[in-house]
Design a protein around this motif. Structure first.
Motif, PDB file in Angstrom:
ATOM      1  N   GLY A  59     -11.436  -0.108   1.652  1.00  0.00           N
ATOM      2  CA  GLY A  59     -11.034   0.271   0.500  1.00  0.00           C
ATOM      3  C   GLY A  59      -9.348  -0.130   0.495  1.00  0.00           C
ATOM      4  O   GLY A  59      -8.987  -0.420   1.649  1.00  0.00           O
ATOM      5  N   ASP A  60      -8.788  -0.167  -0.651  1.00  0.00           N
ATOM      6  CA  ASP A  60      -7.326  -0.663  -0.583  1.00  0.00           C
ATOM      7  C   ASP A  60      -6.438   0.522  -0.262  1.00  0.00           C
ATOM      8  O   ASP A  60      -5.413   0.393   0.523  1.00  0.00           O
ATOM      9  CB  ASP A  60      -6.897  -1.248  -1.883  1.00  0.00           C
ATOM     10  N   GLU A  61      -6.643   1.635  -0.949  1.00  0.00           N
ATOM     11  CA  GLU A  61      -5.721   2.900  -0.486  1.00  0.00           C
ATOM     12  C   GLU A  61      -5.825   3.421   1.015  1.00  0.00           C
ATOM     13  O   GLU A  61      -7.237   3.677   1.046  1.00  0.00           O
ATOM     14  CB  GLU A  61      -6.008   3.737  -1.750  1.00  0.00           C
ATOM     15  N   VAL A  62      -4.915   3.652   1.490  1.00  0.00           N
ATOM     16  CA  VAL A  62      -4.997   4.489   2.574  1.00  0.00           C
ATOM     17  C   VAL A  62      -4.377   5.688   2.713  1.00  0.00           C
ATOM     18  O   VAL A  62      -2.854   5.792   1.987  1.00  0.00           O
ATOM     19  CB  VAL A  62      -4.042   3.490   3.830  1.00  0.00           C
ATOM     20  N   LYS A  63      -5.016   6.679   2.783  1.00  0.00           N
ATOM     21  CA  LYS A  63      -4.240   8.094   2.728  1.00  0.00           C
ATOM     22  C   LYS A  63      -3.961   8.376   4.114  1.00  0.00           C
ATOM     23  O   LYS A  63      -4.265   8.144   5.189  1.00  0.00           O
ATOM     24  CB  LYS A  63      -5.257   9.293   2.310  1.00  0.00           C
ATOM     25  N   LEU A  64      -2.513   8.898   4.244  1.00  0.00           N
ATOM     26  CA  LEU A  64      -1.762   9.292   5.370  1.00  0.00           C
ATOM     27  C   LEU A  64      -1.736  10.762   5.438  1.00  0.00           C
ATOM     28  O   LEU A  64      -1.361  11.390   4.390  1.00  0.00           O
ATOM     29  CB  LEU A  64      -0.418   8.531   5.308  1.00  0.00           C
ATOM     30  N   ASN A  65      -2.028  11.278   6.629  1.00  0.00           N
ATOM     31  CA  ASN A  65      -1.662  12.771   6.796  1.00  0.00           C
ATOM     32  C   ASN A  65      -0.931  12.928   8.300  1.00  0.00           C
ATOM     33  O   ASN A  65      -1.441  12.497   9.159  1.00  0.00           O
ATOM     34  CB  ASN A  65      -3.153  13.561   6.991  1.00  0.00           C
ATOM     35  N   LEU A  66      -0.042  13.592   8.128  1.00  0.00           N
ATOM     36  CA  LEU A  66       0.984  13.828   9.475  1.00  0.00           C
ATOM     37  C   LEU A  66       1.188  15.420   9.710  1.00  0.00           C
ATOM     38  O   LEU A  66       1.447  15.906   8.756  1.00  0.00           O
ATOM     39  CB  LEU A  66       2.288  13.226   9.267  1.00  0.00           C
ATOM     40  N   LEU A 101      -0.679   4.637   0.606  1.00  0.00           N
ATOM     41  CA  LEU A 101      -0.505   3.501   0.325  1.00  0.00           C
ATOM     42  C   LEU A 101      -1.333   2.515   0.010  1.00  0.00           C
ATOM     43  O   LEU A 101      -2.472   2.568   0.264  1.00  0.00           O
ATOM     44  CB  LEU A 101       0.636   2.808   1.440  1.00  0.00           C
ATOM     45  N   SER A 102      -0.852   1.021  -0.556  1.00  0.00           N
ATOM     46  CA  SER A 102      -2.013   0.135  -0.670  1.00  0.00           C
ATOM     47  C   SER A 102      -2.088  -0.944   0.382  1.00  0.00           C
ATOM     48  O   SER A 102      -0.812  -1.440   0.681  1.00  0.00           O
ATOM     49  CB  SER A 102      -1.603  -0.381  -2.272  1.00  0.00           C
ATOM     50  N   ARG A 103      -3.002  -1.195   1.063  1.00  0.00           N
ATOM     51  CA  ARG A 103      -2.959  -2.019   1.986  1.00  0.00           C
ATOM     52  C   ARG A 103      -2.712  -3.528   1.611  1.00  0.00           C
ATOM     53  O   ARG A 103      -1.801  -4.344   2.350  1.00  0.00           O
ATOM     54  CB  ARG A 103      -4.622  -2.252   2.550  1.00  0.00           C
ATOM     55  N   LYS A 104      -2.871  -3.823   0.474  1.00  0.00           N
ATOM     56  CA  LYS A 104      -2.453  -5.119  -0.062  1.00  0.00           C
ATOM     57  C   LYS A 104      -0.996  -5.350  -0.096  1.00  0.00           C
ATOM     58  O   LYS A 104      -0.478  -6.518   0.049  1.00  0.00           O
ATOM     59  CB  LYS A 104      -3.197  -5.482  -1.272  1.00  0.00           C
ATOM     60  N   ASP A 105      -0.303  -4.322  -0.343  1.00  0.00           N
ATOM     61  CA  ASP A 105       1.209  -4.386  -0.546  1.00  0.00           C
ATOM     62  C   ASP A 105       1.853  -4.775   0.654  1.00  0.00           C
ATOM     63  O   ASP A 105       2.984  -5.174   0.912  1.00  0.00           O
ATOM     64  CB  ASP A 105       1.815  -2.930  -1.037  1.00  0.00           C
ATOM     65  N   PHE A 106       1.335  -4.617   2.002  1.00  0.00           N
ATOM     66  CA  PHE A 106       1.637  -4.970   3.141  1.00  0.00           C
ATOM     67  C   PHE A 106       0.995  -6.221   3.855  1.00  0.00           C
ATOM     68  O   PHE A 106       1.087  -6.448   4.912  1.00  0.00           O
ATOM     69  CB  PHE A 106       1.468  -3.913   4.190  1.00  0.00           C
ATOM     70  N   GLY A 107       0.234  -7.100   3.128  1.00  0.00           N
ATOM     71  CA  GLY A 107      -0.670  -8.103   3.586  1.00  0.00           C
ATOM     72  C   GLY A 107      -1.677  -7.864   4.301  1.00  0.00           C
ATOM     73  O   GLY A 107      -2.340  -8.914   5.062  1.00  0.00           O
ATOM     74  N   LEU A 108      -2.332  -6.522   4.253  1.00  0.00           N
ATOM     75  CA  LEU A 108      -3.368  -6.246   5.007  1.00  0.00           C
ATOM     76  C   LEU A 108      -4.496  -6.445   3.979  1.00  0.00           C
ATOM     77  O   LEU A 108      -5.156  -5.369   3.302  1.00  0.00           O
ATOM     78  CB  LEU A 108      -3.436  -4.799   5.294  1.00  0.00           C
ATOM     79  N   LYS A 130       8.377  -1.760   2.249  1.00  0.00           N
ATOM     80  CA  LYS A 130       8.172  -1.154   0.744  1.00  0.00           C
ATOM     81  C   LYS A 130       8.582   0.291   1.030  1.00  0.00           C
ATOM     82  O   LYS A 130       8.259   1.035   1.870  1.00  0.00           O
ATOM     83  CB  LYS A 130       6.823  -1.047   0.404  1.00  0.00           C
ATOM     84  N   PRO A 131       9.030   1.000  -0.436  1.00  0.00           N
ATOM     85  CA  PRO A 131       9.329   2.379  -0.333  1.00  0.00           C
ATOM     86  C   PRO A 131       7.886   3.133  -0.154  1.00  0.00           C
ATOM     87  O   PRO A 131       6.894   2.613  -0.903  1.00  0.00           O
ATOM     88  CB  PRO A 131       9.961   2.642  -1.833  1.00  0.00           C
ATOM     89  N   LEU A 132       7.928   4.414   0.418  1.00  0.00           N
ATOM     90  CA  LEU A 132       6.626   5.179   0.226  1.00  0.00           C
ATOM     91  C   LEU A 132       7.332   6.662   0.275  1.00  0.00           C
ATOM     92  O   LEU A 132       8.351   7.286   0.945  1.00  0.00           O
ATOM     93  CB  LEU A 132       6.089   4.941   1.766  1.00  0.00           C
ATOM     94  N   THR A 133       6.600   7.394  -0.392  1.00  0.00           N
ATOM     95  CA  THR A 133       6.987   8.877  -0.605  1.00  0.00           C
ATOM     96  C   THR A 133       5.923   9.733  -0.081  1.00  0.00           C
ATOM     97  O   THR A 133       4.593   9.733  -0.251  1.00  0.00           O
ATOM     98  CB  THR A 133       7.131   9.453  -2.177  1.00  0.00           C
ATOM     99  N   PHE A 134       6.363  10.647   0.716  1.00  0.00           N
ATOM    100  CA  PHE A 134       5.450  11.710   1.397  1.00  0.00           C
ATOM    101  C   PHE A 134       5.885  12.862   0.664  1.00  0.00           C
ATOM    102  O   PHE A 134       6.879  13.128   0.533  1.00  0.00           O
ATOM    103  CB  PHE A 134       5.733  11.805   2.954  1.00  0.00           C
ATOM    104  N   HIS A 135       4.775  13.847   0.461  1.00  0.00           N
ATOM    105  CA  HIS A 135       5.006  15.566   0.214  1.00  0.00           C
ATOM    106  C   HIS A 135       5.028  15.972   1.230  1.00  0.00           C
ATOM    107  O   HIS A 135       4.193  16.055   2.168  1.00  0.00           O
ATOM    108  CB  HIS A 135       3.962  15.918  -0.763  1.00  0.00           C
ATOM    109  N   VAL A 136       6.167  16.686   1.690  1.00  0.00           N
ATOM    110  CA  VAL A 136       6.279  17.491   3.116  1.00  0.00           C
ATOM    111  C   VAL A 136       6.293  18.988   2.779  1.00  0.00           C
ATOM    112  O   VAL A 136       7.054  19.293   2.027  1.00  0.00           O
ATOM    113  CB  VAL A 136       7.488  16.826   3.809  1.00  0.00           C
TER     114      VAL A 136
END
Length: 177
Positions: A162-169, A141-148, A112-118
């Motif tokens: 929860g469904d939303e997963v927040k990513l920090n790199l 991202l939404s866990r459900k979008d990936f079958g999780l 799926k497409p995913l956008t990060f603010h960098v």
């Protein structure tokens, strides 16, 4: 500056995530094993080519039982899908040192497409004569979008995870010679 090849210095980088637990608190975790190949001008990412790979087995939420459950077929199914990957498709400059990085993320065989603010944090020479650049990135991202989709209903209403997963790199990249 011209485009060149950069690798992630994993010992000075972090990939972390946050997921809501029981709809009342946030659980944090991280991945410890990852690599990336980046071809970029570190001060202008708009033409960068970024390929990122995470060893899902390296997940760490500071709870061995939970980590093993996340590795199971209920979640990441690391036996069949050992890697999580991201490949850039578009990078848009949003301001001085600020970018929207869009790419295709693949989790459990679903892309799926995913956008990060960098944010470009800066760059310079290290004590050994190498060149380094630092970046921070945030996305969700939404866990459900990936079958999780594994979850458990709570007696009080709502769900356990929860469904939303927040990513920090936090990424430190090293220019290759």
């Amino acid at each position: 500056m011209a485009k060149s090849t950069w690798n992630v210095d994993a010992s000075h980088s972090a990939i972390e995530f946050v997921v809501k637990h029981m709809m009342i608190s946030n659980v944090r975790g991280s991945f410890h094993s990852f690599e990336a190949n980046v071809i970029a001008d570190p001060e202008d990412l708009t033409t960068a080519e970024i390929d990122f790979s995470i060893d899902v087995n390296s997940i760490d939420t500071r709870d061995e039982g939970r980590d093993n459950h996340l590795r199971s077929a209920d979640f990441f199914d690391v036996e069949n899908f050992p890697k999580l990957t991201f490949k850039s498709t578009n990078i848009t400059k949003k301001g001085q040192g600020e970018y929207d990085l869009t790419g295709d993320i693949t989790i459990r065989g679903v892309t799926k497409p995913l956008t990060f603010h960098v944010t470009y944090e800066g760059g310079g020479k290290d004590p050994w004569g190498g060149e380094r650049a630092g970046y921070s990135a945030k996305g969700s991202l939404s866990r459900k979008d990936f079958g999780l989709t594994w979850n458990s209903a709570l007696e009080t209403g709502g769900v356990l995870v929860g469904d939303e997963v927040k990513l920090n790199l936090e990424i430190e990249a090293v220019k290759q010679g």
